[in-house]
Design a protein around this motif. Sequence first.
Motif, mmCIF file in Angstrom:
data_model
loop_
_atom_site.group_PDB
_atom_site.id
_atom_site.type_symbol
_atom_site.label_atom_id
_atom_site.label_comp_id
_atom_site.label_asym_id
_atom_site.label_seq_id
_atom_site.Cartn_x
_atom_site.Cartn_y
_atom_site.Cartn_z
ATOM 1 N N ARG A 139 -7.335 3.432 -6.073
ATOM 2 C CA ARG A 139 -8.628 3.889 -5.559
ATOM 3 C C ARG A 139 -8.511 5.371 -5.269
ATOM 4 N NH1 ARG A 139 -13.092 5.469 -4.082
ATOM 5 N NH2 ARG A 139 -14.706 4.161 -3.182
ATOM 6 N N GLY A 140 -9.355 6.175 -5.908
ATOM 7 C CA GLY A 140 -9.325 7.608 -5.698
ATOM 8 C C GLY A 140 -9.723 7.968 -4.275
ATOM 9 N N ILE A 141 -9.136 9.054 -3.756
ATOM 10 C CA ILE A 141 -9.450 9.467 -2.389
ATOM 11 C C ILE A 141 -10.441 10.620 -2.364
ATOM 12 C CG2 ILE A 141 -7.213 8.679 -1.563
ATOM 13 C CD1 ILE A 141 -6.313 11.574 -1.427
ATOM 14 N N THR A 142 -10.748 11.185 -3.539
ATOM 15 C CA THR A 142 -11.726 12.279 -3.600
ATOM 16 C C THR A 142 -12.915 11.938 -4.489
ATOM 17 O OG1 THR A 142 -10.521 13.329 -5.423
ATOM 18 C CG2 THR A 142 -9.959 14.036 -3.182
ATOM 19 N N SER A 143 -12.913 10.751 -5.074
ATOM 20 C CA SER A 143 -14.014 10.327 -5.939
ATOM 21 C C SER A 143 -14.104 8.811 -5.882
ATOM 22 C CB SER A 143 -13.773 10.773 -7.386
ATOM 23 O OG SER A 143 -12.705 10.042 -7.947
ATOM 24 N N GLY A 144 -15.060 8.259 -6.602
ATOM 25 C CA GLY A 144 -15.220 6.813 -6.634
ATOM 26 C C GLY A 144 -14.335 6.134 -7.662
ATOM 27 N N PHE A 145 -13.356 6.842 -8.196
ATOM 28 C CA PHE A 145 -12.507 6.265 -9.251
ATOM 29 C C PHE A 145 -11.754 5.046 -8.729
ATOM 30 C CE2 PHE A 145 -8.351 5.937 -11.330
ATOM 31 C CZ PHE A 145 -8.765 5.736 -12.638
ATOM 32 N N ARG A 146 -11.760 3.993 -9.538
ATOM 33 C CA ARG A 146 -10.984 2.799 -9.221
ATOM 34 C C ARG A 146 -10.604 2.112 -10.525
ATOM 35 N NH1 ARG A 146 -15.454 -0.053 -5.713
ATOM 36 N NH2 ARG A 146 -15.914 2.137 -5.324
ATOM 37 N N GLN A 147 -9.438 1.536 -10.561
ATOM 38 C CA GLN A 147 -8.987 0.900 -11.802
ATOM 39 C C GLN A 147 -7.780 0.021 -11.539
ATOM 40 O OE1 GLN A 147 -7.194 3.352 -14.984
ATOM 41 N NE2 GLN A 147 -8.766 2.497 -16.326
ATOM 42 N N LEU A 192 0.850 -1.191 0.000
ATOM 43 C CA LEU A 192 0.000 0.000 0.000
ATOM 44 C C LEU A 192 0.882 1.237 0.000
ATOM 45 C CD1 LEU A 192 -2.635 1.665 0.445
ATOM 46 C CD2 LEU A 192 -2.339 1.242 2.898
ATOM 47 N N TYR A 193 0.590 2.171 -0.904
ATOM 48 C CA TYR A 193 1.267 3.463 -0.890
ATOM 49 C C TYR A 193 0.405 4.485 -1.610
ATOM 50 C CZ TYR A 193 2.894 2.459 -5.721
ATOM 51 O OH TYR A 193 2.970 2.162 -7.063
ATOM 52 N N GLU A 194 0.855 5.734 -1.579
ATOM 53 C CA GLU A 194 0.130 6.825 -2.224
ATOM 54 C C GLU A 194 0.781 7.149 -3.560
ATOM 55 O OE1 GLU A 194 -0.318 11.554 -1.327
ATOM 56 O OE2 GLU A 194 -0.908 10.194 0.310
ATOM 57 N N GLY A 195 -0.015 7.186 -4.616
ATOM 58 C CA GLY A 195 0.514 7.512 -5.933
ATOM 59 C C GLY A 195 0.922 8.980 -6.027
ATOM 60 N N ARG A 196 1.949 9.254 -6.808
ATOM 61 C CA ARG A 196 2.472 10.621 -6.903
ATOM 62 C C ARG A 196 1.566 11.539 -7.706
ATOM 63 N NH1 ARG A 196 8.035 11.068 -9.899
ATOM 64 N NH2 ARG A 196 8.688 9.816 -8.089
ATOM 65 N N LYS A 197 1.021 11.045 -8.813
ATOM 66 C CA LYS A 197 0.333 11.933 -9.747
ATOM 67 C C LYS A 197 -1.014 12.410 -9.223
ATOM 68 C CE LYS A 197 -0.930 12.354 -14.619
ATOM 69 N NZ LYS A 197 -0.972 11.675 -15.947
ATOM 70 N N HIS A 198 -1.842 11.489 -8.771
ATOM 71 C CA HIS A 198 -3.200 11.845 -8.348
ATOM 72 C C HIS A 198 -3.430 11.619 -6.853
ATOM 73 C CE1 HIS A 198 -4.326 12.383 -12.529
ATOM 74 N NE2 HIS A 198 -3.923 11.152 -12.812
ATOM 75 N N HIS A 199 -2.414 11.148 -6.143
ATOM 76 C CA HIS A 199 -2.518 10.855 -4.707
ATOM 77 C C HIS A 199 -3.577 9.801 -4.425
ATOM 78 C CE1 HIS A 199 0.267 14.107 -3.770
ATOM 79 N NE2 HIS A 199 -0.404 14.839 -4.658
ATOM 80 N N ASN A 200 -3.755 8.856 -5.374
ATOM 81 C CA ASN A 200 -4.651 7.736 -5.163
ATOM 82 C C ASN A 200 -4.033 6.739 -4.193
ATOM 83 O OD1 ASN A 200 -6.549 8.645 -7.082
ATOM 84 N ND2 ASN A 200 -5.424 7.688 -8.756
ATOM 85 N N CYS A 201 -4.868 5.892 -3.615
ATOM 86 C CA CYS A 201 -4.367 4.734 -2.882
ATOM 87 C C CYS A 201 -3.943 3.682 -3.907
ATOM 88 C CB CYS A 201 -5.453 4.145 -1.986
ATOM 89 S SG CYS A 201 -6.112 5.284 -0.757
ATOM 90 N N VAL A 202 -2.742 3.202 -3.796
ATOM 91 C CA VAL A 202 -2.257 2.151 -4.687
ATOM 92 C C VAL A 202 -2.118 0.867 -3.876
ATOM 93 C CG1 VAL A 202 -0.444 1.395 -6.270
ATOM 94 C CG2 VAL A 202 -0.992 3.839 -6.075
ATOM 95 N N PHE A 203 -2.869 -0.154 -4.259
ATOM 96 C CA PHE A 203 -2.826 -1.454 -3.593
ATOM 97 C C PHE A 203 -2.054 -2.421 -4.491
ATOM 98 C CE2 PHE A 203 -6.716 0.611 -2.103
ATOM 99 C CZ PHE A 203 -6.571 0.493 -0.734
ATOM 100 N N VAL A 204 -0.986 -2.982 -3.964
ATOM 101 C CA VAL A 204 -0.104 -3.849 -4.748
ATOM 102 C C VAL A 204 -0.382 -5.300 -4.397
ATOM 103 C CG1 VAL A 204 2.289 -4.387 -5.341
ATOM 104 C CG2 VAL A 204 1.650 -2.038 -4.713
ATOM 105 N N GLY A 205 -0.529 -6.121 -5.420
ATOM 106 C CA GLY A 205 -0.834 -7.534 -5.213
ATOM 107 C C GLY A 205 0.379 -8.364 -4.853
ATOM 108 N N GLN A 206 0.162 -9.671 -4.787
ATOM 109 C CA GLN A 206 1.224 -10.599 -4.414
ATOM 110 C C GLN A 206 2.316 -10.652 -5.495
ATOM 111 O OE1 GLN A 206 -0.829 -14.400 -2.932
ATOM 112 N NE2 GLN A 206 -2.456 -13.231 -3.925
ATOM 113 N N LYS A 207 3.485 -11.077 -5.072
ATOM 114 C CA LYS A 207 4.613 -11.202 -5.998
ATOM 115 C C LYS A 207 4.670 -12.596 -6.593
ATOM 116 C CE LYS A 207 7.324 -7.685 -3.593
ATOM 117 N NZ LYS A 207 8.567 -7.375 -2.855
ATOM 118 N N ASP A 208 5.280 -12.687 -7.764
ATOM 119 C CA ASP A 208 5.428 -13.998 -8.394
ATOM 120 C C ASP A 208 6.657 -14.714 -7.827
ATOM 121 O OD1 ASP A 208 7.657 -12.840 -9.585
ATOM 122 O OD2 ASP A 208 6.733 -12.642 -11.556
#
Length: 327
Positions: free
Chosen positions: A172-180, A145-161
Amino acid sequence: MPWVTEEQIARAKQVDLLDYLLANEPHNLKKTGHEYRLRDHDSLTVSNGKWHWHSRGFGGTTALNYLVKVRGMEFTEAVQLLAYDASTGPPPSIPSSTAKPPPPKKAKPFVLPAKSINNDRAIAYLLSRGIDRDILKRCVEAGTLYEGRKHHNCVFVGQKDKNGKARFACVRGITSGFRQDIKGSDKRFGFLLPACAPPGEIVMVAEAPIDTLSMATLQKRKDAGWEGRHYLSLGGVSPLALLQFLQQHPQVNHIVLGLDNDKAGLEAIEKIKAAVYEDEMLRDRTLCITVSPPPVGKDYNDTLLASIREQKEQEQRRRPNRAALFI
Protein backbone atom coordinates in the motif's frame (compact mmCIF):
# COMPACT_ATOMS: atom_id res chain seq x y z
CA MET A 1 -7.58 9.67 -7.54
CA PRO A 2 -4.55 8.33 -9.45
CA TRP A 3 -3.74 9.87 -12.85
CA VAL A 4 -3.04 7.70 -15.89
CA THR A 5 -1.75 8.38 -19.38
CA GLU A 6 -3.25 7.35 -22.72
CA GLU A 7 -0.30 4.99 -23.15
CA GLN A 8 -1.08 3.28 -19.84
CA ILE A 9 -4.73 2.91 -20.81
CA ALA A 10 -3.73 1.37 -24.15
CA ARG A 11 -1.38 -1.09 -22.38
CA ALA A 12 -4.03 -1.99 -19.82
CA LYS A 13 -6.59 -2.76 -22.55
CA GLN A 14 -4.20 -5.32 -24.05
CA VAL A 15 -4.16 -7.48 -20.90
CA ASP A 16 -6.25 -10.59 -21.38
CA LEU A 17 -8.34 -11.69 -18.39
CA LEU A 18 -7.17 -15.30 -18.32
CA ASP A 19 -3.53 -14.18 -18.37
CA TYR A 20 -4.27 -11.79 -15.50
CA LEU A 21 -6.10 -14.46 -13.45
CA LEU A 22 -3.41 -17.09 -14.00
CA ALA A 23 -0.78 -14.64 -12.75
CA ASN A 24 -2.72 -13.03 -9.89
CA GLU A 25 -5.61 -15.31 -8.86
CA PRO A 26 -4.56 -18.84 -9.89
CA HIS A 27 -6.31 -20.47 -6.93
CA ASN A 28 -9.55 -18.70 -7.84
CA LEU A 29 -9.69 -20.55 -11.19
CA LYS A 30 -11.09 -23.98 -11.92
CA LYS A 31 -11.08 -25.73 -15.29
CA THR A 32 -14.44 -27.08 -16.45
CA GLY A 33 -14.29 -28.63 -19.90
CA HIS A 34 -13.10 -26.09 -22.46
CA GLU A 35 -13.51 -23.09 -20.18
CA TYR A 36 -12.50 -21.69 -16.81
CA ARG A 37 -14.78 -20.63 -13.94
CA LEU A 38 -14.09 -18.47 -10.90
CA ARG A 39 -14.44 -20.12 -7.51
CA ASP A 40 -15.88 -16.99 -5.88
CA HIS A 41 -18.21 -16.23 -8.84
CA ASP A 42 -19.19 -19.66 -10.13
CA SER A 43 -21.36 -18.29 -12.94
CA LEU A 44 -18.48 -16.25 -14.40
CA THR A 45 -16.77 -18.15 -17.23
CA VAL A 46 -13.65 -17.39 -19.25
CA SER A 47 -13.27 -18.96 -22.69
CA ASN A 48 -11.74 -18.13 -26.07
CA GLY A 49 -10.59 -14.67 -25.11
CA LYS A 50 -13.94 -13.61 -23.64
CA TRP A 51 -15.55 -13.69 -20.23
CA HIS A 52 -19.21 -13.67 -19.27
CA TRP A 53 -20.94 -13.34 -15.89
CA HIS A 54 -24.05 -15.37 -16.63
CA SER A 55 -25.96 -14.59 -13.43
CA ARG A 56 -25.58 -10.85 -14.08
CA GLY A 57 -26.03 -10.93 -17.84
CA PHE A 58 -22.87 -9.10 -18.95
CA GLY A 59 -19.29 -9.79 -19.89
CA GLY A 60 -16.25 -8.45 -21.69
CA THR A 61 -12.99 -9.27 -23.38
CA THR A 62 -10.27 -7.77 -21.16
CA ALA A 63 -8.95 -7.81 -17.64
CA LEU A 64 -9.73 -4.09 -17.48
CA ASN A 65 -13.45 -4.77 -18.02
CA TYR A 66 -13.31 -7.45 -15.32
CA LEU A 67 -11.60 -5.32 -12.66
CA VAL A 68 -14.03 -2.45 -13.16
CA LYS A 69 -17.30 -4.38 -13.64
CA VAL A 70 -16.74 -7.38 -11.36
CA ARG A 71 -14.22 -6.26 -8.74
CA GLY A 72 -15.59 -2.72 -8.53
CA MET A 73 -12.25 -0.97 -8.96
CA GLU A 74 -12.02 2.62 -10.10
CA PHE A 75 -11.08 2.80 -13.79
CA THR A 76 -7.83 4.68 -13.17
CA GLU A 77 -6.76 2.31 -10.38
CA ALA A 78 -7.41 -0.69 -12.63
CA VAL A 79 -5.42 0.90 -15.45
CA GLN A 80 -2.55 1.67 -13.10
CA LEU A 81 -2.47 -1.92 -11.83
CA LEU A 82 -2.66 -3.51 -15.29
CA ALA A 83 -0.23 -1.10 -16.91
CA TYR A 84 2.25 -2.02 -14.19
CA ASP A 85 1.64 -5.73 -14.81
CA ALA A 86 2.04 -5.16 -18.54
CA SER A 87 5.28 -3.18 -18.24
CA THR A 88 7.25 -6.01 -19.84
CA GLY A 89 5.03 -5.97 -22.91
CA PRO A 90 1.54 -7.16 -23.88
CA PRO A 91 0.74 -10.75 -22.85
CA PRO A 92 -0.24 -13.30 -25.46
CA SER A 93 -3.94 -13.42 -26.31
CA ILE A 94 -6.23 -16.44 -26.22
CA PRO A 95 -6.21 -18.44 -29.47
CA SER A 96 -9.16 -18.29 -31.87
CA SER A 97 -12.56 -19.69 -30.88
CA THR A 98 -11.79 -23.09 -32.43
CA ALA A 99 -8.68 -23.59 -30.33
CA LYS A 100 -8.46 -24.89 -26.78
CA PRO A 101 -7.40 -22.54 -23.98
CA PRO A 102 -3.64 -22.60 -23.42
CA PRO A 103 -2.27 -24.69 -20.55
CA PRO A 104 -1.83 -22.78 -17.27
CA LYS A 105 1.35 -20.78 -17.10
CA LYS A 106 4.02 -21.75 -14.64
CA ALA A 107 3.41 -19.58 -11.60
CA LYS A 108 6.08 -17.05 -10.80
CA PRO A 109 7.85 -17.68 -7.50
CA PHE A 110 6.58 -15.63 -4.59
CA VAL A 111 9.23 -13.31 -3.18
CA LEU A 112 8.71 -10.73 -0.44
CA PRO A 113 9.91 -7.18 -1.24
CA ALA A 114 13.19 -6.13 0.32
CA LYS A 115 12.91 -4.39 3.68
CA SER A 116 13.87 -0.81 4.43
CA ILE A 117 16.40 -0.16 7.19
CA ASN A 118 13.50 0.94 9.40
CA ASN A 119 9.72 1.20 9.34
CA ASP A 120 9.44 4.89 10.24
CA ARG A 121 7.61 6.12 7.14
CA ALA A 122 5.18 3.22 6.97
CA ILE A 123 4.35 3.48 10.67
CA ALA A 124 3.91 7.26 10.46
CA TYR A 125 1.50 6.79 7.55
CA LEU A 126 -0.56 4.13 9.34
CA LEU A 127 -0.68 6.25 12.51
CA SER A 128 -2.05 9.09 10.36
CA ARG A 129 -4.79 6.67 9.29
CA GLY A 130 -5.74 6.27 12.95
CA ILE A 131 -4.33 2.77 13.52
CA ASP A 132 -3.38 2.07 17.13
CA ARG A 133 0.38 2.19 17.81
CA ASP A 134 0.44 -0.96 19.95
CA ILE A 135 -1.41 -2.91 17.27
CA LEU A 136 1.14 -1.77 14.67
CA LYS A 137 3.96 -2.78 17.02
CA ARG A 138 2.44 -6.24 17.35
CA CYS A 139 2.31 -6.61 13.57
CA VAL A 140 5.91 -5.45 13.13
CA GLU A 141 7.14 -7.85 15.81
CA ALA A 142 5.22 -10.71 14.18
CA GLY A 143 6.77 -9.87 10.78
CA THR A 144 3.40 -9.25 9.16
CA LEU A 145 4.08 -5.55 8.55
CA TYR A 146 7.18 -3.71 7.38
CA GLU A 147 8.34 -0.90 5.11
CA GLY A 148 9.54 -1.79 1.63
CA ARG A 149 13.02 -0.61 0.67
CA LYS A 150 12.41 0.55 -2.89
CA HIS A 151 9.29 2.71 -2.62
CA HIS A 152 8.79 2.80 1.18
CA ASN A 153 5.36 1.22 0.76
CA CYS A 154 3.58 -0.55 3.59
CA VAL A 155 4.09 -4.27 3.07
CA PHE A 156 1.44 -6.50 4.66
CA VAL A 157 2.46 -10.16 4.88
CA GLY A 158 -0.15 -12.90 4.99
CA GLN A 159 -0.32 -16.11 6.98
CA LYS A 160 2.31 -18.81 6.64
CA ASP A 161 1.72 -22.26 5.22
CA LYS A 162 2.31 -25.53 7.07
CA ASN A 163 6.02 -25.28 6.26
CA GLY A 164 6.30 -21.87 7.89
CA LYS A 165 6.64 -19.96 4.61
CA ALA A 166 4.82 -16.73 3.79
CA ARG A 167 2.57 -17.21 0.77
CA PHE A 168 0.89 -13.82 0.38
CA ALA A 169 1.78 -10.14 0.63
CA CYS A 170 0.35 -6.88 -0.61
CA VAL A 171 1.67 -3.34 -0.70
CA ARG A 172 0.00 0.00 0.00
CA GLY A 173 1.55 3.27 -1.10
CA ILE A 174 2.05 5.93 1.56
CA THR A 175 1.95 8.91 -0.82
CA SER A 176 -0.70 7.70 -3.28
CA GLY A 177 -3.57 5.26 -3.57
CA PHE A 178 -1.32 2.59 -5.08
CA ARG A 179 -2.04 -0.92 -3.89
CA GLN A 180 -1.14 -4.30 -5.31
CA ASP A 181 -0.66 -7.94 -4.40
CA ILE A 182 2.89 -9.22 -4.77
CA LYS A 183 3.18 -11.47 -7.80
CA GLY A 184 2.80 -15.14 -6.98
CA SER A 185 0.69 -14.42 -3.89
CA ASP A 186 -1.78 -17.07 -2.80
CA LYS A 187 -5.12 -15.48 -1.85
CA ARG A 188 -5.82 -18.29 0.62
CA PHE A 189 -3.20 -16.93 3.03
CA GLY A 190 -4.58 -13.47 3.76
CA PHE A 191 -3.22 -10.90 6.20
CA LEU A 192 -4.23 -11.78 9.77
CA LEU A 193 -4.04 -10.15 13.19
CA PRO A 194 -4.68 -13.24 15.32
CA ALA A 195 -6.37 -13.32 18.70
CA CYS A 196 -3.84 -13.26 21.52
CA ALA A 197 -6.31 -14.01 24.33
CA PRO A 198 -9.21 -16.43 24.74
CA PRO A 199 -11.79 -17.25 23.57
CA GLY A 200 -10.77 -16.62 19.93
CA GLU A 201 -14.18 -17.67 18.65
CA ILE A 202 -14.87 -14.56 16.53
CA VAL A 203 -13.20 -13.48 13.29
CA MET A 204 -13.80 -9.98 11.98
CA VAL A 205 -13.35 -9.77 8.21
CA ALA A 206 -12.53 -6.79 5.98
CA GLU A 207 -11.27 -6.40 2.44
CA ALA A 208 -7.94 -4.60 2.94
CA PRO A 209 -5.33 -4.89 5.72
CA ILE A 210 -5.76 -1.23 6.73
CA ASP A 211 -9.47 -1.83 7.24
CA THR A 212 -8.69 -5.00 9.20
CA LEU A 213 -6.39 -3.03 11.51
CA SER A 214 -9.02 -0.29 11.73
CA MET A 215 -11.58 -2.83 12.96
CA ALA A 216 -9.10 -3.98 15.62
CA THR A 217 -8.40 -0.38 16.64
CA LEU A 218 -12.11 0.40 16.95
CA GLN A 219 -12.61 -2.68 19.12
CA LYS A 220 -9.69 -1.64 21.31
CA ARG A 221 -11.11 1.88 21.67
CA LYS A 222 -14.36 0.29 22.88
CA ASP A 223 -12.35 -2.03 25.20
CA ALA A 224 -14.68 -4.77 24.00
CA GLY A 225 -12.42 -7.78 24.51
CA TRP A 226 -10.63 -6.93 21.31
CA GLU A 227 -7.67 -9.24 21.99
CA GLY A 228 -9.94 -12.26 22.03
CA ARG A 229 -10.90 -11.81 18.37
CA HIS A 230 -9.18 -12.54 15.07
CA TYR A 231 -8.98 -9.87 12.35
CA LEU A 232 -8.66 -11.13 8.78
CA SER A 233 -8.17 -9.39 5.43
CA LEU A 234 -9.52 -11.07 2.31
CA GLY A 235 -7.28 -9.04 0.00
CA GLY A 236 -10.42 -8.09 -1.95
CA VAL A 237 -13.78 -9.86 -1.95
CA SER A 238 -12.74 -13.45 -2.63
CA PRO A 239 -13.80 -15.95 0.09
CA LEU A 240 -10.61 -18.01 -0.29
CA ALA A 241 -8.76 -16.52 2.71
CA LEU A 242 -11.80 -16.93 4.96
CA LEU A 243 -12.36 -20.56 3.95
CA GLN A 244 -8.71 -21.39 4.59
CA PHE A 245 -8.76 -19.57 7.94
CA LEU A 246 -11.90 -21.36 9.13
CA GLN A 247 -10.48 -24.76 8.22
CA GLN A 248 -7.38 -23.99 10.29
CA HIS A 249 -9.26 -22.49 13.27
CA PRO A 250 -11.97 -24.98 14.31
CA GLN A 251 -12.76 -22.99 17.48
CA VAL A 252 -14.13 -20.05 15.47
CA ASN A 253 -17.94 -20.04 15.40
CA HIS A 254 -18.82 -16.43 14.56
CA ILE A 255 -17.90 -14.46 11.42
CA VAL A 256 -18.38 -10.70 11.24
CA LEU A 257 -18.33 -9.47 7.64
CA GLY A 258 -17.25 -5.83 7.43
CA LEU A 259 -16.83 -5.44 3.68
CA ASP A 260 -16.81 -2.05 1.98
CA ASN A 261 -19.94 0.02 1.43
CA ASP A 262 -19.66 -0.17 -2.35
CA LYS A 263 -21.13 -2.28 -5.12
CA ALA A 264 -18.39 -4.91 -5.06
CA GLY A 265 -18.47 -5.27 -1.29
CA LEU A 266 -22.24 -5.42 -0.98
CA GLU A 267 -22.58 -7.90 -3.84
CA ALA A 268 -19.86 -10.13 -2.40
CA ILE A 269 -21.61 -10.68 0.93
CA GLU A 270 -24.08 -13.31 -0.30
CA LYS A 271 -21.36 -15.01 -2.36
CA ILE A 272 -19.12 -15.29 0.70
CA LYS A 273 -21.95 -16.58 2.89
CA ALA A 274 -22.79 -19.20 0.26
CA ALA A 275 -19.12 -20.21 -0.07
CA VAL A 276 -18.87 -20.76 3.69
CA TYR A 277 -22.11 -22.70 4.09
CA GLU A 278 -21.49 -24.83 0.99
CA ASP A 279 -17.86 -25.70 1.72
CA GLU A 280 -17.51 -29.45 2.25
CA MET A 281 -14.92 -29.00 5.01
CA LEU A 282 -17.22 -26.69 6.98
CA ARG A 283 -20.63 -28.30 6.52
CA ASP A 284 -20.63 -29.90 9.99
CA ARG A 285 -19.62 -26.65 11.72
CA THR A 286 -22.11 -24.36 13.44
CA LEU A 287 -21.14 -20.96 12.07
CA CYS A 288 -22.96 -17.70 12.65
CA ILE A 289 -22.39 -14.94 10.10
CA THR A 290 -23.11 -11.32 11.02
CA VAL A 291 -23.11 -8.67 8.29
CA SER A 292 -21.66 -5.49 9.77
CA PRO A 293 -20.86 -2.92 7.07
CA PRO A 294 -18.93 0.22 8.07
CA PRO A 295 -21.40 2.53 9.88
CA VAL A 296 -19.63 5.63 8.52
CA GLY A 297 -17.99 6.05 5.11
CA LYS A 298 -16.93 3.53 2.50
CA ASP A 299 -14.76 1.32 4.70
CA TYR A 300 -13.75 0.75 8.30
CA ASN A 301 -10.84 3.15 8.10
CA ASP A 302 -13.35 5.88 7.26
CA THR A 303 -15.34 4.82 10.31
CA LEU A 304 -12.23 4.87 12.52
CA LEU A 305 -11.17 8.34 11.39
CA ALA A 306 -14.71 9.63 11.94
CA SER A 307 -14.69 8.17 15.46
CA ILE A 308 -11.38 9.86 16.25
CA ARG A 309 -12.65 13.22 14.95
CA GLU A 310 -15.81 12.90 17.02
CA GLN A 311 -13.81 12.15 20.17
CA LYS A 312 -11.59 15.18 19.61
CA GLU A 313 -14.62 17.41 19.10
CA GLN A 314 -16.18 16.14 22.32
CA GLU A 315 -12.97 16.83 24.21
CA GLN A 316 -12.88 20.33 22.78
CA ARG A 317 -16.47 20.97 23.93
CA ARG A 318 -15.72 19.69 27.45
CA ARG A 319 -12.58 21.80 27.75
CA PRO A 320 -13.25 24.97 29.86
CA ASN A 321 -12.99 28.34 28.18
CA ARG A 322 -9.54 29.54 29.20
CA ALA A 323 -10.44 33.15 28.57
CA ALA A 324 -12.96 32.96 31.39
CA LEU A 325 -10.16 32.33 33.87
CA PHE A 326 -8.85 35.87 33.38
CA ILE A 327 -12.14 37.64 33.96
